[in-house]
Enzyme design. Structure first.
Site, mmCIF file in Angstrom:
data_model
loop_
_atom_site.group_PDB
_atom_site.id
_atom_site.type_symbol
_atom_site.label_atom_id
_atom_site.label_comp_id
_atom_site.label_asym_id
_atom_site.label_seq_id
_atom_site.Cartn_x
_atom_site.Cartn_y
_atom_site.Cartn_z
ATOM 1 N N PHE A 32 105.743 -26.221 98.055
ATOM 2 C CA PHE A 32 107.017 -26.796 97.604
ATOM 3 C C PHE A 32 108.001 -26.799 98.770
ATOM 4 O O PHE A 32 108.318 -25.736 99.334
ATOM 5 C CB PHE A 32 107.574 -25.993 96.429
ATOM 6 C CG PHE A 32 106.661 -26.013 95.226
ATOM 7 C CD1 PHE A 32 106.766 -27.022 94.274
ATOM 8 C CD2 PHE A 32 105.681 -25.039 95.062
ATOM 9 C CE1 PHE A 32 105.913 -27.059 93.172
ATOM 10 C CE2 PHE A 32 104.820 -25.062 93.964
ATOM 11 C CZ PHE A 32 104.940 -26.079 93.018
ATOM 12 N N VAL A 80 106.319 -21.489 98.056
ATOM 13 C CA VAL A 80 107.651 -22.070 98.232
ATOM 14 C C VAL A 80 108.094 -21.819 99.666
ATOM 15 O O VAL A 80 108.033 -20.689 100.148
ATOM 16 C CB VAL A 80 108.650 -21.393 97.262
ATOM 17 C CG1 VAL A 80 110.031 -22.000 97.411
ATOM 18 C CG2 VAL A 80 108.162 -21.494 95.825
ATOM 19 N N CYS A 81 108.530 -22.862 100.339
ATOM 20 C CA CYS A 81 108.996 -22.697 101.727
ATOM 21 C C CYS A 81 110.232 -21.803 101.751
ATOM 22 O O CYS A 81 111.238 -22.087 101.098
ATOM 23 C CB CYS A 81 109.349 -24.042 102.347
ATOM 24 S SG CYS A 81 110.162 -23.851 103.955
ATOM 25 N N ILE A 82 110.157 -20.736 102.524
ATOM 26 C CA ILE A 82 111.235 -19.750 102.528
ATOM 27 C C ILE A 82 112.536 -20.324 103.081
ATOM 28 O O ILE A 82 113.614 -20.091 102.510
ATOM 29 C CB ILE A 82 110.801 -18.465 103.285
ATOM 30 C CG1 ILE A 82 111.896 -17.397 103.212
ATOM 31 C CG2 ILE A 82 110.417 -18.747 104.723
ATOM 32 C CD1 ILE A 82 111.447 -16.019 103.635
ATOM 33 N N ALA A 140 113.993 -22.806 100.626
ATOM 34 C CA ALA A 140 114.441 -22.100 99.427
ATOM 35 C C ALA A 140 115.767 -21.385 99.684
ATOM 36 O O ALA A 140 116.709 -21.482 98.895
ATOM 37 C CB ALA A 140 113.378 -21.100 98.978
#
Lengths: 130, 130
Positions: free
Chosen positions: A39, A77-79, A82
Protein backbone atom coordinates in the site's frame (compact mmCIF):
# COMPACT_ATOMS: atom_id res chain seq x y z
CA UNK A 1 1.32 -17.87 -10.86
CA UNK A 2 2.68 -15.69 -8.07
CA UNK A 3 1.28 -12.17 -7.88
CA UNK A 4 2.31 -9.07 -6.00
CA UNK A 5 -0.16 -6.19 -5.88
CA UNK A 6 0.45 -2.46 -5.50
CA UNK A 7 -2.42 -0.28 -4.27
CA UNK A 8 -1.87 3.45 -4.79
CA UNK A 9 -5.23 4.95 -3.87
CA UNK A 10 -7.29 5.24 -0.71
CA UNK A 11 -10.51 3.37 0.02
CA UNK A 12 -13.97 4.81 -0.73
CA UNK A 13 -12.52 7.73 -2.72
CA UNK A 14 -11.14 5.71 -5.60
CA UNK A 15 -12.05 2.39 -7.17
CA UNK A 16 -8.41 1.22 -7.25
CA UNK A 17 -8.64 -0.27 -3.76
CA UNK A 18 -11.81 -2.20 -4.67
CA UNK A 19 -10.40 -3.40 -7.98
CA UNK A 20 -7.20 -4.55 -6.31
CA UNK A 21 -9.17 -6.50 -3.73
CA UNK A 22 -11.38 -8.11 -6.38
CA UNK A 23 -8.31 -9.00 -8.41
CA UNK A 24 -6.62 -10.60 -5.40
CA UNK A 25 -9.77 -12.52 -4.53
CA UNK A 26 -10.20 -13.76 -8.11
CA UNK A 27 -6.55 -14.76 -8.44
CA UNK A 28 -6.71 -16.76 -5.19
CA UNK A 29 -9.98 -18.40 -6.28
CA UNK A 30 -8.26 -19.55 -9.48
CA UNK A 31 -5.52 -21.21 -7.43
CA UNK A 32 -2.88 -18.52 -7.93
CA UNK A 33 -0.77 -17.20 -5.11
CA UNK A 34 -0.89 -13.59 -3.91
CA UNK A 35 2.20 -13.16 -1.81
CA UNK A 36 2.05 -9.49 -0.93
CA UNK A 37 -0.13 -6.41 -1.24
CA UNK A 38 1.86 -3.20 -0.91
CA UNK A 39 0.00 0.00 0.00
CA UNK A 40 1.55 3.24 -1.22
CA UNK A 41 0.55 6.88 -1.79
CA UNK A 42 -3.01 7.36 -0.41
CA UNK A 43 -3.33 3.56 -0.56
CA UNK A 44 -1.95 3.52 2.99
CA UNK A 45 -5.43 4.58 4.15
CA UNK A 46 -6.61 1.04 3.38
CA UNK A 47 -4.93 0.05 6.63
CA UNK A 48 -6.68 2.34 9.12
CA UNK A 49 -8.31 0.23 11.82
CA UNK A 50 -10.45 3.24 12.79
CA UNK A 51 -12.32 3.14 9.47
CA UNK A 52 -16.09 3.14 10.07
CA UNK A 53 -18.09 2.85 6.85
CA UNK A 54 -21.92 2.93 6.88
CA UNK A 55 -23.29 -0.47 7.94
CA UNK A 56 -24.76 -1.24 4.52
CA UNK A 57 -21.42 -0.64 2.76
CA UNK A 58 -18.41 -2.90 2.24
CA UNK A 59 -15.68 -2.65 4.88
CA UNK A 60 -12.57 -2.20 2.78
CA UNK A 61 -10.10 -2.44 5.67
CA UNK A 62 -11.60 -5.50 7.33
CA UNK A 63 -11.98 -7.16 3.96
CA UNK A 64 -8.22 -6.85 3.33
CA UNK A 65 -7.48 -8.06 6.85
CA UNK A 66 -9.66 -11.17 6.40
CA UNK A 67 -8.13 -11.93 3.02
CA UNK A 68 -4.64 -11.55 4.47
CA UNK A 69 -5.33 -13.79 7.41
CA UNK A 70 -7.17 -16.47 5.43
CA UNK A 71 -4.68 -16.75 2.58
CA UNK A 72 -1.45 -15.69 4.24
CA UNK A 73 -1.12 -12.56 2.12
CA UNK A 74 1.52 -10.18 3.45
CA UNK A 75 -0.18 -6.77 3.78
CA UNK A 76 2.53 -4.11 3.83
CA UNK A 77 2.04 -0.38 4.34
CA UNK A 78 4.80 2.01 3.26
CA UNK A 79 6.10 3.60 6.45
CA UNK A 80 7.06 6.96 4.92
CA UNK A 81 3.78 7.35 3.03
CA UNK A 82 1.84 6.27 6.15
CA UNK A 83 3.60 8.63 8.53
CA UNK A 84 3.13 11.73 6.43
CA UNK A 85 -0.59 10.89 6.25
CA UNK A 86 -1.00 10.25 9.98
CA UNK A 87 -1.05 6.45 10.00
CA UNK A 88 1.02 4.86 12.75
CA UNK A 89 1.30 1.46 14.32
CA UNK A 90 1.90 1.05 18.04
CA UNK A 91 5.71 1.05 17.82
CA UNK A 92 5.87 4.09 15.58
CA UNK A 93 3.33 5.96 17.72
CA UNK A 94 5.56 5.42 20.76
CA UNK A 95 8.71 6.31 18.84
CA UNK A 96 7.15 9.51 17.52
CA UNK A 97 5.63 10.44 20.90
CA UNK A 98 2.03 10.17 19.66
CA UNK A 99 -0.84 9.21 21.93
CA UNK A 100 -2.63 6.85 19.52
CA UNK A 101 -2.07 4.35 16.77
CA UNK A 102 -4.39 3.41 13.94
CA UNK A 103 -2.91 0.68 11.76
CA UNK A 104 -4.94 -2.51 11.71
CA UNK A 105 -2.95 -5.40 13.22
CA UNK A 106 -3.41 -7.52 10.06
CA UNK A 107 -1.13 -5.03 8.25
CA UNK A 108 2.51 -4.31 8.94
CA UNK A 109 4.51 -1.21 8.17
CA UNK A 110 7.79 -1.45 6.34
CA UNK A 111 9.91 0.28 3.74
CA UNK A 112 9.69 0.65 -0.02
CA UNK A 113 12.23 -2.14 -0.37
CA UNK A 114 9.29 -4.49 0.20
CA UNK A 115 7.68 -3.18 -3.00
CA UNK A 116 10.82 -3.68 -5.07
CA UNK A 117 11.21 -7.14 -3.53
CA UNK A 118 7.61 -7.97 -4.52
CA UNK A 119 8.56 -7.05 -8.09
CA UNK A 120 11.59 -9.32 -7.99
CA UNK A 121 10.03 -12.33 -6.27
CA UNK A 122 6.67 -12.57 -8.06
CA UNK A 123 5.82 -13.54 -11.62
CA UNK A 124 3.73 -10.39 -11.92
CA UNK A 125 3.40 -7.14 -10.02
CA UNK A 126 0.04 -5.54 -10.73
CA UNK A 127 -0.51 -1.84 -9.99
CA UNK A 128 -3.91 -0.40 -9.08
CA UNK A 129 -3.97 3.39 -9.08
CA UNK A 130 -5.03 6.57 -10.80
CA UNK B 1 16.31 7.45 2.42
CA UNK B 2 15.11 6.51 5.88
CA UNK B 3 13.30 3.36 4.81
CA UNK B 4 14.64 -0.03 5.66
CA UNK B 5 16.15 -1.98 2.84
CA UNK B 6 16.40 -5.68 2.53
CA UNK B 7 18.94 -5.41 -0.20
CA UNK B 8 19.23 -7.69 -3.12
CA UNK B 9 17.48 -10.90 -3.60
CA UNK B 10 19.41 -14.01 -4.50
CA UNK B 11 21.03 -12.38 -7.52
CA UNK B 12 17.85 -12.08 -9.62
CA UNK B 13 18.09 -9.09 -11.95
CA UNK B 14 14.85 -7.92 -13.47
CA UNK B 15 14.10 -5.07 -15.81
CA UNK B 16 12.13 -2.47 -13.85
CA UNK B 17 10.53 0.51 -15.57
CA UNK B 18 9.02 3.33 -13.55
CA UNK B 19 6.50 5.23 -15.64
CA UNK B 20 5.86 8.83 -14.62
CA UNK B 21 2.65 10.30 -16.00
CA UNK B 22 1.84 13.17 -13.64
CA UNK B 23 3.02 16.77 -13.31
CA UNK B 24 5.54 17.24 -10.49
CA UNK B 25 3.73 19.41 -7.93
CA UNK B 26 -0.04 19.09 -8.40
CA UNK B 27 -0.05 15.72 -6.65
CA UNK B 28 2.45 13.74 -4.59
CA UNK B 29 2.86 10.97 -7.19
CA UNK B 30 6.09 12.27 -8.74
CA UNK B 31 7.82 12.79 -5.38
CA UNK B 32 6.80 9.42 -3.95
CA UNK B 33 7.62 7.68 -7.27
CA UNK B 34 11.16 9.04 -7.00
CA UNK B 35 11.45 7.53 -3.54
CA UNK B 36 10.72 4.06 -4.96
CA UNK B 37 13.17 4.59 -7.81
CA UNK B 38 15.97 5.51 -5.39
CA UNK B 39 15.26 2.47 -3.20
CA UNK B 40 15.25 0.20 -6.24
CA UNK B 41 18.87 1.21 -6.89
CA UNK B 42 19.85 -0.63 -3.71
CA UNK B 43 18.54 -3.89 -5.18
CA UNK B 44 20.88 -3.82 -8.18
CA UNK B 45 18.10 -4.21 -10.71
CA UNK B 46 18.07 -3.02 -14.33
CA UNK B 47 16.11 0.20 -13.73
CA UNK B 48 14.73 2.70 -16.23
CA UNK B 49 12.31 5.60 -15.99
CA UNK B 50 9.83 6.71 -18.60
CA UNK B 51 8.22 10.15 -18.72
CA UNK B 52 4.95 10.48 -20.59
CA UNK B 53 1.94 12.82 -20.64
CA UNK B 54 2.29 15.55 -17.96
CA UNK B 55 5.12 13.45 -16.49
CA UNK B 56 7.51 15.22 -18.88
CA UNK B 57 7.09 18.37 -16.78
CA UNK B 58 8.94 16.58 -13.96
CA UNK B 59 12.18 17.04 -15.89
CA UNK B 60 11.69 20.70 -16.84
CA UNK B 61 14.47 23.18 -16.16
CA UNK B 62 13.89 26.21 -14.00
CA UNK B 63 11.08 24.99 -11.77
CA UNK B 64 10.51 27.33 -8.85
CA UNK B 65 8.28 25.78 -6.20
CA UNK B 66 8.96 28.43 -3.56
CA UNK B 67 5.52 30.01 -3.48
CA UNK B 68 3.87 26.62 -2.98
CA UNK B 69 5.87 25.71 0.17
CA UNK B 70 6.56 22.39 -1.56
CA UNK B 71 10.13 21.16 -1.50
CA UNK B 72 11.77 21.51 -4.91
CA UNK B 73 13.00 18.05 -5.90
CA UNK B 74 14.40 18.89 -9.34
CA UNK B 75 17.90 18.17 -8.05
CA UNK B 76 16.93 14.56 -7.29
CA UNK B 77 16.59 13.89 -11.03
CA UNK B 78 20.11 15.24 -11.51
CA UNK B 79 21.33 12.86 -8.81
CA UNK B 80 19.90 9.74 -10.47
CA UNK B 81 23.08 8.89 -12.39
CA UNK B 82 24.86 8.70 -9.03
CA UNK B 83 22.52 5.79 -8.30
CA UNK B 84 23.35 4.20 -11.67
CA UNK B 85 19.91 5.10 -12.97
CA UNK B 86 20.80 6.41 -16.40
CA UNK B 87 18.03 5.11 -18.64
CA UNK B 88 15.61 8.01 -18.79
CA UNK B 89 13.12 7.76 -21.64
CA UNK B 90 10.92 10.67 -22.64
CA UNK B 91 8.04 10.29 -25.04
CA UNK B 92 8.39 12.60 -28.02
CA UNK B 93 4.65 13.09 -28.56
CA UNK B 94 4.21 14.22 -24.96
CA UNK B 95 7.00 16.79 -25.31
CA UNK B 96 5.62 18.10 -28.60
CA UNK B 97 2.06 18.35 -27.33
CA UNK B 98 3.35 20.62 -24.55
CA UNK B 99 5.61 22.76 -26.75
CA UNK B 100 8.76 21.36 -25.13
CA UNK B 101 12.02 20.09 -26.59
CA UNK B 102 14.93 18.16 -25.12
CA UNK B 103 16.66 21.53 -24.45
CA UNK B 104 13.98 22.33 -21.87
CA UNK B 105 14.95 19.32 -19.75
CA UNK B 106 17.45 19.35 -16.89
CA UNK B 107 19.05 15.94 -17.47
CA UNK B 108 20.25 13.92 -20.46
CA UNK B 109 17.43 11.74 -21.74
CA UNK B 110 16.58 9.48 -24.63
CA UNK B 111 13.62 10.88 -26.53
CA UNK B 112 11.59 8.20 -28.25
CA UNK B 113 8.27 7.90 -30.04
CA UNK B 114 5.25 6.39 -28.33
CA UNK B 115 5.70 3.29 -30.48
CA UNK B 116 9.37 2.93 -29.51
CA UNK B 117 8.53 3.47 -25.86
CA UNK B 118 5.76 0.86 -26.05
CA UNK B 119 8.24 -1.63 -27.50
CA UNK B 120 10.73 -0.85 -24.70
CA UNK B 121 7.96 -1.21 -22.14
CA UNK B 122 7.04 -4.61 -23.56
CA UNK B 123 10.60 -5.83 -22.80
CA UNK B 124 10.27 -5.08 -19.07
CA UNK B 125 9.69 -7.61 -16.30
CA UNK B 126 8.13 -5.07 -13.95
CA UNK B 127 6.39 -1.82 -14.89
CA UNK B 128 5.33 0.46 -12.05
CA UNK B 129 3.25 3.41 -13.13
CA UNK B 130 2.52 6.58 -11.21
Amino acid sequence: MKFGILVNEGPYTHQAADSAFKFAQAALAKGHEVTRVFFYHDGVNNASRLTVPPVDDRHVVNRWAELGEKHGVDLVVCIAAAQRRGLLDDNEAKRQGKDANNIHPAFRISGLGQLVEAGIQNDRLVTFGD
Amino acid sequence: MSDDMDMEDGGTIKKFMFVNRKAPYGTIYALEALEVVLISAAFEQDVSMAFVDDGVYQLMKGINSEGTELKNFSKTYRALDGYDIEKLYVEQESLEARGLTEDDLLVDVTVMSAAELAATMAEQDVVISH
